[in-house]
Design a protein around this motif. Structure first.
Motif, PDB file in Angstrom:
ATOM      1  N   LEU A 349      18.608  35.717  29.524  1.00  0.00           N
ATOM      2  CA  LEU A 349      18.037  36.923  30.139  1.00  0.00           C
ATOM      3  C   LEU A 349      16.866  37.459  29.319  1.00  0.00           C
ATOM      4  N   TYR A 350      17.024  37.482  27.985  1.00  0.00           N
ATOM      5  CA  TYR A 350      15.940  37.960  27.129  1.00  0.00           C
ATOM      6  C   TYR A 350      14.737  37.023  27.206  1.00  0.00           C
ATOM      7  N   GLY A 351      15.014  35.711  27.289  1.00  0.00           N
ATOM      8  CA  GLY A 351      13.925  34.749  27.458  1.00  0.00           C
ATOM      9  C   GLY A 351      13.176  35.006  28.751  1.00  0.00           C
ATOM     10  N   ALA A 352      13.941  35.348  29.817  1.00  0.00           N
ATOM     11  CA  ALA A 352      13.334  35.656  31.119  1.00  0.00           C
ATOM     12  C   ALA A 352      12.481  36.923  31.027  1.00  0.00           C
ATOM     13  N   LEU A 353      13.018  37.955  30.366  1.00  0.00           N
ATOM     14  CA  LEU A 353      12.259  39.205  30.208  1.00  0.00           C
ATOM     15  C   LEU A 353      10.987  38.968  29.406  1.00  0.00           C
ATOM     16  N   ASN A 354      11.104  38.134  28.377  1.00  0.00           N
ATOM     17  CA  ASN A 354       9.952  37.808  27.530  1.00  0.00           C
ATOM     18  C   ASN A 354       8.864  37.133  28.356  1.00  0.00           C
ATOM     19  N   ALA A 355       9.314  36.306  29.330  1.00  0.00           N
ATOM     20  CA  ALA A 355       8.366  35.551  30.157  1.00  0.00           C
ATOM     21  C   ALA A 355       7.665  36.427  31.194  1.00  0.00           C
TER      22      ALA A 355
END
Length: 578
Positions: A349-355
């Motif tokens: 989820l954090y990777g998605a938000l970062n993207a």
């Protein structure tokens, strides 16, 4: 190996014709016990009896036995033990008496590859890696002059691993003696100044865990000992074993560091503390739980300086990455990440938000707890004790004019309903759910009481994921899969597949694995799938439709990674179902 097969030829257990057929097959197959059994040229029971006999005759040792591929050596060890009228011991199932261990010089244990297990009124049970070495038996008997020794056997690799663990205990022997001195003095371990020895021991435990990349530290009281285990790559490893009297001062000091009540041992408690290990700052989230032998203390290690993992570096296959990336770029809707605890959902989820984070968007998260702090986000910590639940926080968030929302976990119908309403009213919602696979998430949402038309309109995509251990690159070698395992996964394999395993080395702590990677499946909700959800189609119908649309299951994704040499088929079976 070759010598053993030659002996089998001489004894008429296999024929030269069988060997010739193995070599002449296309492509040529390696002459090994695994291939002979797989091609039905010899029976497994015949191989086990033959190897057990050669061990008793002294032709091979137990250490040689472990180098034979595709053979489970436990039945052979049990057969050898039965023939020699001794005991077979699985060291993972017994508790070593640390008092007994501390009475014997460690150098002698290493020299003879022996581990003392327990002392009874009649004898001392010891495990040897070579039950036929009479010289070693005599030397071990001299280490225990008061009682006769009782010989047992175990896997040589297990003996080696446990001796390595006990070596760490040897290095802290002096500290343990200092702790006992402090305990015998008038000053209590509970004083604010406390014992410098116990603080040094805690420092060693923390450093040991962080240096090997552990995510959690477990400190547990057992009937005879105090055990410290570390979770590395999702698997617990035992690192320290102390005498039982060390547990209380160790637990008390951990509680003091975490601002917990040291007198309260009947109720679970939660706390946290920070410490600098090496040059880095770490947070430790501490949980205590009363058990029958004392408290169980678990420390979750949180690296303050840990950089966010980029979505493209999370280990997704190209197919899953492309599907998931497209899903999180939609302007509104709900994207779910599912899987059990510890499967990397929050990191994804954090990777998605970062993207997708952008200065033009307002992004708010609601979490329990906030594990990573990210710039450009408004992060809310759930506090149920003051009424700030997921649902309550979510209602307030919607009045903050957000563009994108991340919910740490959907736990109840109220939170789910608000999330779906937010998705339908122009917000992108990212969240997690506990289901075994992607398609099960749809039925789970419906079972929670949400109407089909709402679900079909809100859902954009669902990703299910697990974390598998990666084969250690330093000791990676080709291997042969057992026949049954090969048969089970045959539908996913190309012609003449090659598989790999880790032999075990110092770099990976002799586990054969180092690091973890994701296996996943991404279900995108197409127009057809949306209509199927709206009419409450069965899971089987949705699965069939997903496959027609190109869906690749998590298990198949894992098999592909095993074929690439990144992990093993056994590891895929450990975390996913066929």
């Amino acid at each position: 190996m070759v010598k053993l097969i030659e002996i089998m030829l001489d004894e008429g257990l296999i024929t030269k014709d069988a060997i010739s057929r193995l070599v002449k097959s296309r492509p040529p197959k390696k002459i090994s016990f695994a291939n002979l059994i797989a091609e039905k040229m010899i029976d497994l029971e015949v191989v086990e009896s033959f190897l057990a006999k050669k061990i008793r005759q002294g032709v091979i040792t137990l250490a040689h036995l472990e180098k034979i591929e595709g053979i489970d050596i436990v039945p052979i060890l049990k057969e050898v033990a039965k023939a020699l009228h001794i005991e077979y011991v699985d060291l993972d199932d017994v508790e070593i008496d640390m008092k007994l261990f501390s009475e014997v010089p460690y150098k002698q244990l290493i020299k003879y590859n022996v581990i003392p297990i327990e002392e009874t009124e009649l004898n001392v049970l010891v495990v040897l890696d070579d039950p036929l070495d009479m010289g070693a038996q005599d030397a071990v008997q001299r280490l225990f002059p008061k009682k006769p020794i009782k010989i047992a056997i175990a896997k040589p690799s297990q003996i080696h691993q446990y001796l390595q663990r006990l070596e760490i205990n040897e290095s802290v022997k002096g500290l343990i003696q200092d702790i006992r001195k402090d305990l015998n003095q008038e000053s209590s371990i509970n004083d604010n100044e406390g014992s410098s020895a116990i603080l040094k021991l805690i420092d060693i435990i923390l450093k040991s865990a962080i240096y090997i990349g552990a995510s959690d530290i477990h400190i547990e009281a057992t009937e005879k000992s105090c055990i410290v285990r570390e979770r590395v790559d999702g698997i617990l490893r035992q690192s320290f074993t102390f005498d039982k009297d060390i547990f209380n001062p160790l637990a008390s000091r951990m509680k003091l560091l975490s601002n917990l009540d040291i007198a309260e041992k009947r109720k679970p408690q939660d706390g946290r503390f920070s410490a600098k290990v090496g040059e880095k700052d770490f947070d430790f989230r501490v949980s205590t739980l009363p058990t029958i032998y004392g408290e169980s203390i678990v420390l979750r290690i949180l690296d303050k300086t840990k950089a966010m993992i980029r979505l493209e570096d999370a280990g997704m296959s190209n197919f899953c990455y492309e599907r998931f990336s497209q899903a999180i770029k939609v302007p509104y809707g709900i994207v779910l990440v599912t899987g059990p605890t510890g499967s990397g959902k929050t990191t994804t989820l954090y990777g998605a938000l970062n993207a997708i984070k952008d200065v033009k968007d307002k992004i708010i998260t609601v979490e329990d707890p906030v594990e990573y702090q990210m710039s450009g986000l408004q992060q809310v910590l759930v506090r149920p004790n003051v009424g700030l639940t997921f649902a309550a926080a979510l209602k307030s968030i919607l009045r903050q004019d957000p563009d994108k929302i991340m919910i740490g976990e959907i736990r109840d119908q109220e939170t789910l309903r608000i999330a779906i309403q937010a998705a339908l009213t122009g917000h992108l919602v990212l969240s997690t759910l506990h289901t075994n696979d992607a398609i099960s998430a749809v039925t789970r949402i419906l079972d929670m009481g949400i109407e089909e038309y709402l679900v079909s309109g809100a859902l954009v995509a669902i990703q299910a994921q697990r974390l598998v251990r990666k084969i250690c690159p330093h000791c990676r070698t080709e291997t042969v899969l057992p026949e049954k395992l090969l048969k089970d996964v045959k539908q996913y394999l190309p012609e003449n597949p090659t598989f790999y395993k880790g032999e075990g080395c110092k770099e990976c702590g002799h586990s054969g694995y180092k690091g973890r990677e994701m296996i996943s499946e991404v279900l995108t909700i197409s127009e057809t799938m949306s209509r199927m959800i709206a009419r409450n189609a069965s899971k089987e119908e949705m699965t069939q439709q997903a496959i027609e649309e190109g869906f690749i299951s998590m298990f198949e994704d894992g098999v592909n990674k095993a074929l690439e040499g990144k992990t093993t088929i056994e590891e895929i079976y450990r975390v996913a179902r066929l």
